[in-house]
Design a protein around this motif. Structure first.
Motif, PDB file in Angstrom:
ATOM      1  N   TYR A   1       0.960   5.526   0.499  1.00 11.83           N
ATOM      2  CA  TYR A   1       0.288   6.698   1.038  1.00 11.83           C
ATOM      3  C   TYR A   1       1.064   7.954   0.662  1.00 11.83           C
ATOM      4  O   TYR A   1       2.279   7.920   0.453  1.00 11.83           O
ATOM      5  CB  TYR A   1       0.212   6.627   2.574  1.00 11.83           C
ATOM      6  CG  TYR A   1      -0.736   5.588   3.100  1.00 11.83           C
ATOM      7  CD1 TYR A   1      -0.336   4.268   3.251  1.00 11.83           C
ATOM      8  CD2 TYR A   1      -2.036   5.923   3.448  1.00 11.83           C
ATOM      9  CE1 TYR A   1      -1.208   3.310   3.729  1.00 11.83           C
ATOM     10  CE2 TYR A   1      -2.915   4.969   3.936  1.00 11.83           C
ATOM     11  CZ  TYR A   1      -2.483   3.671   4.072  1.00 11.83           C
ATOM     12  OH  TYR A   1      -3.355   2.724   4.547  1.00 11.83           O
TER      13      TYR A   1
ATOM     14  N   ARG B   1      10.690  11.680   0.222  1.00 12.21           N
ATOM     15  CA  ARG B   1      10.274  13.076   0.037  1.00 12.21           C
ATOM     16  C   ARG B   1      10.442  13.448  -1.428  1.00 12.21           C
ATOM     17  O   ARG B   1      11.562  13.494  -1.934  1.00 12.21           O
ATOM     18  CB  ARG B   1      11.113  13.994   0.926  1.00 12.21           C
ATOM     19  CG  ARG B   1      10.883  13.739   2.391  1.00 12.21           C
ATOM     20  CD  ARG B   1      11.682  14.662   3.291  1.00 12.21           C
ATOM     21  NE  ARG B   1      11.424  14.315   4.690  1.00 12.21           N
ATOM     22  CZ  ARG B   1      10.398  14.772   5.395  1.00 12.21           C
ATOM     23  NH1 ARG B   1       9.554  15.613   4.842  1.00 12.21           N
ATOM     24  NH2 ARG B   1      10.237  14.406   6.643  1.00 12.21           N
TER      25      ARG B   1
ATOM     26  N   THR C   1       0.843  -1.192   0.000  1.00 13.90           N
ATOM     27  CA  THR C   1       0.000   0.000   0.000  1.00 13.90           C
ATOM     28  C   THR C   1       0.878   1.242   0.000  1.00 13.90           C
ATOM     29  O   THR C   1       1.897   1.279   0.682  1.00 13.90           O
ATOM     30  CB  THR C   1      -0.907   0.018   1.245  1.00 13.90           C
ATOM     31  OG1 THR C   1      -1.556  -1.248   1.399  1.00 13.90           O
ATOM     32  CG2 THR C   1      -1.968   1.099   1.131  1.00 13.90           C
TER      33      THR C   1
ATOM     34  N   GLN D   1       1.606  12.026   2.005  1.00 18.83           N
ATOM     35  CA  GLN D   1       1.384  12.912   3.140  1.00 18.83           C
ATOM     36  C   GLN D   1       1.909  14.307   2.856  1.00 18.83           C
ATOM     37  O   GLN D   1       3.094  14.484   2.530  1.00 18.83           O
ATOM     38  CB  GLN D   1       2.036  12.369   4.416  1.00 18.83           C
ATOM     39  CG  GLN D   1       1.687  13.193   5.664  1.00 18.83           C
ATOM     40  CD  GLN D   1       2.225  12.594   6.941  1.00 18.83           C
ATOM     41  OE1 GLN D   1       3.237  11.909   6.945  1.00 18.83           O
ATOM     42  NE2 GLN D   1       1.545  12.860   8.052  1.00 18.83           N
TER      43      GLN D   1
ATOM     44  N   PHE E   1       5.068   2.006   9.041  1.00 21.01           N
ATOM     45  CA  PHE E   1       5.524   3.087   8.178  1.00 21.01           C
ATOM     46  C   PHE E   1       7.030   3.259   8.337  1.00 21.01           C
ATOM     47  O   PHE E   1       7.536   3.314   9.446  1.00 21.01           O
ATOM     48  CB  PHE E   1       4.847   4.407   8.572  1.00 21.01           C
ATOM     49  CG  PHE E   1       3.419   4.543   8.133  1.00 21.01           C
ATOM     50  CD1 PHE E   1       2.404   3.948   8.860  1.00 21.01           C
ATOM     51  CD2 PHE E   1       3.093   5.271   7.004  1.00 21.01           C
ATOM     52  CE1 PHE E   1       1.083   4.086   8.470  1.00 21.01           C
ATOM     53  CE2 PHE E   1       1.767   5.413   6.609  1.00 21.01           C
ATOM     54  CZ  PHE E   1       0.763   4.815   7.347  1.00 21.01           C
ATOM     55  N   GLY E   2       7.731   3.375   7.218  1.00 22.36           N
ATOM     56  CA  GLY E   2       9.139   3.742   7.263  1.00 22.36           C
ATOM     57  C   GLY E   2       9.249   5.257   7.244  1.00 22.36           C
ATOM     58  O   GLY E   2       8.289   5.957   7.550  1.00 22.36           O
ATOM     59  N   ALA E   3      10.402   5.766   6.864  1.00 19.02           N
ATOM     60  CA  ALA E   3      10.629   7.215   6.837  1.00 19.02           C
ATOM     61  C   ALA E   3      10.044   7.859   5.587  1.00 19.02           C
ATOM     62  O   ALA E   3       9.898   9.076   5.519  1.00 19.02           O
ATOM     63  CB  ALA E   3      12.121   7.526   6.932  1.00 19.02           C
TER      64      ALA E   3
ATOM     65  N   SER F   1       1.302  18.968   7.777  1.00 23.23           N
ATOM     66  CA  SER F   1       0.159  19.283   8.638  1.00 23.23           C
ATOM     67  C   SER F   1      -1.107  18.495   8.283  1.00 23.23           C
ATOM     68  O   SER F   1      -2.218  18.900   8.653  1.00 23.23           O
ATOM     69  CB  SER F   1      -0.165  20.780   8.602  1.00 23.23           C
ATOM     70  OG  SER F   1       0.938  21.529   9.028  1.00 23.23           O
ATOM     71  N   GLN F   2      -0.928  17.393   7.568  1.00 23.50           N
ATOM     72  CA  GLN F   2      -2.063  16.524   7.269  1.00 23.50           C
ATOM     73  C   GLN F   2      -1.704  15.080   7.576  1.00 23.50           C
ATOM     74  O   GLN F   2      -0.520  14.720   7.615  1.00 23.50           O
ATOM     75  CB  GLN F   2      -2.477  16.639   5.803  1.00 23.50           C
ATOM     76  CG  GLN F   2      -3.011  18.002   5.400  1.00 23.50           C
ATOM     77  CD  GLN F   2      -3.511  18.009   3.971  1.00 23.50           C
ATOM     78  OE1 GLN F   2      -3.877  16.964   3.419  1.00 23.50           O
ATOM     79  NE2 GLN F   2      -3.533  19.180   3.349  1.00 23.50           N
ATOM     80  N   GLY F   3      -2.724  14.242   7.754  1.00 20.83           N
ATOM     81  CA  GLY F   3      -2.476  12.818   7.903  1.00 20.83           C
ATOM     82  C   GLY F   3      -2.197  12.189   6.550  1.00 20.83           C
ATOM     83  O   GLY F   3      -2.547  12.751   5.503  1.00 20.83           O
ATOM     84  N   PRO F   4      -1.561  11.024   6.533  1.00 20.60           N
ATOM     85  CA  PRO F   4      -1.316  10.332   5.262  1.00 20.60           C
ATOM     86  C   PRO F   4      -2.626  10.026   4.544  1.00 20.60           C
ATOM     87  O   PRO F   4      -3.661   9.807   5.180  1.00 20.60           O
ATOM     88  CB  PRO F   4      -0.613   9.046   5.705  1.00 20.60           C
ATOM     89  CG  PRO F   4       0.000   9.368   7.019  1.00 20.60           C
ATOM     90  CD  PRO F   4      -0.970  10.310   7.674  1.00 20.60           C
TER      91      PRO F   4
ATOM     92  N   THR G   1       0.413  -2.465   9.748  1.00 16.42           N
ATOM     93  CA  THR G   1       1.562  -2.181   8.897  1.00 16.42           C
ATOM     94  C   THR G   1       2.502  -1.214   9.599  1.00 16.42           C
ATOM     95  O   THR G   1       2.127  -0.552  10.546  1.00 16.42           O
ATOM     96  CB  THR G   1       1.107  -1.553   7.563  1.00 16.42           C
ATOM     97  OG1 THR G   1       0.286  -0.429   7.840  1.00 16.42           O
ATOM     98  CG2 THR G   1       0.361  -2.541   6.712  1.00 16.42           C
TER      99      THR G   1
ATOM    100  N   TYR H   1       4.864   7.106   1.297  1.00 17.86           N
ATOM    101  CA  TYR H   1       5.201   5.949   2.130  1.00 17.86           C
ATOM    102  C   TYR H   1       4.769   4.662   1.437  1.00 17.86           C
ATOM    103  O   TYR H   1       3.643   4.566   0.927  1.00 17.86           O
ATOM    104  CB  TYR H   1       4.487   6.021   3.474  1.00 17.86           C
ATOM    105  CG  TYR H   1       4.904   7.160   4.364  1.00 17.86           C
ATOM    106  CD1 TYR H   1       4.154   8.324   4.427  1.00 17.86           C
ATOM    107  CD2 TYR H   1       6.044   7.064   5.152  1.00 17.86           C
ATOM    108  CE1 TYR H   1       4.526   9.375   5.253  1.00 17.86           C
ATOM    109  CE2 TYR H   1       6.430   8.103   5.985  1.00 17.86           C
ATOM    110  CZ  TYR H   1       5.659   9.255   6.033  1.00 17.86           C
ATOM    111  OH  TYR H   1       6.035  10.283   6.850  1.00 17.86           O
TER     112      TYR H   1
END
Lengths: 112, 113
Positions: free
Chosen positions: A36, A107, A34, A38, A102-104, A41-44, A100, A87
């Motif tokens: 995502y 960007r 999956t 991001q 999340f890694g880093a 200032s927001q969620g993924p 799951t 991500y």
């Protein structure tokens, strides 16, 4: 839980296609992949999910080779607004939910 | 479809104080998650609920963090007492078995001074 490895950052220009690859060598049989997105200032936000081969939706494509040890998120013709952290997650899909790690993330910087 | 609602949006407290965050998931989503996201890092799962039961709280610092989802709908995450290293964004997410992926709220940004 399978760990993932992604590039820390990527640069691109508006209108280009961007491919972000994620390695997940110890992916398990029941694991899904999956991606995502991001923004600050927001969620993924869920982008796309797949198990094998190719999945496409209105915003992206996900390519998964036969061995499933990696996957590639493809963003066609990026714009400045695609600048975000992306991500890659790998995890089992039990009934009713996910688990799951999340890694880093990667960007992505899109330049004019 | 309404999204995941979280409040407050921002919170500043002194160390050793207590704080609580609230989350209302998407209607019908049985699974609810709390994540902690420290600046520059990916979200880290703190606790996962299935309806009103805890599925996984292995990464929740139970000496100071607690969470509940009493009626299987909204949830509260509490920190008591807060430490400086708890400064982070606390994200709530929910999921449905009929759709892939989580839906996240916008989070609560906590600053501990």
């Amino acid at each position: 839980l399978a760990k993932t490895t992604q590039p820390i950052s990527m640069d691109s220009y508006e209108g280009q296609e961007v491919n972000i690859t994620c390695s997940h060598n110890n992916i398990a049989t029941n694991d899904y992949i999956t991606w995502y997105q991001q923004f600050p200032s927001q969620g993924p936000r869920f982008i796309i999910q797949g198990y094998k081969t190719k999945v496409t939706n209105e915003v992206a494509s996900l390519f998964i080779p036969a061995d499933r040890k990696s996957s590639t998120l493809s963003l066609p013709r990026v714009s400045l607004s695609d600048t975000a952290v992306y991500y890659c997650l790998v995890g089992e899909v039990p009934a009713g939910g996910f688990k799951t790690i999340f890694g880093a993330g990667t960007r992505l910087f899109v330049k004019a | 479809e309404a999204g995941v609602a979280q409040s407050p949006r921002y919170k500043i407290i002194e160390k050793r104080q207590s704080v609580a965050f609230w989350c209302n998931p998407i209607s019908g989503h049985a699974t609810l998650y709390w994540y902690q996201q420290i600046l520059g890092q990916g979200p880290k799962l703190l606790i996962q609920f299935q309806n009103n039961g805890v599925v996984d709280d292995s990464q929740l610092p139970k000496d100071r963090f607690s969470a509940e989802r009493l009626k299987g709908v909204d949830s509260t995450l509490k920190i008591q007492p807060a430490k400086l290293e708890d400064s982070a964004v606390y994200l709530c997410a929910s999921s449905s078995k009929t759709r892939g992926g989580y839906t996240f709220g916008s989070g609560t940004r906590l600053t501990v001074v």
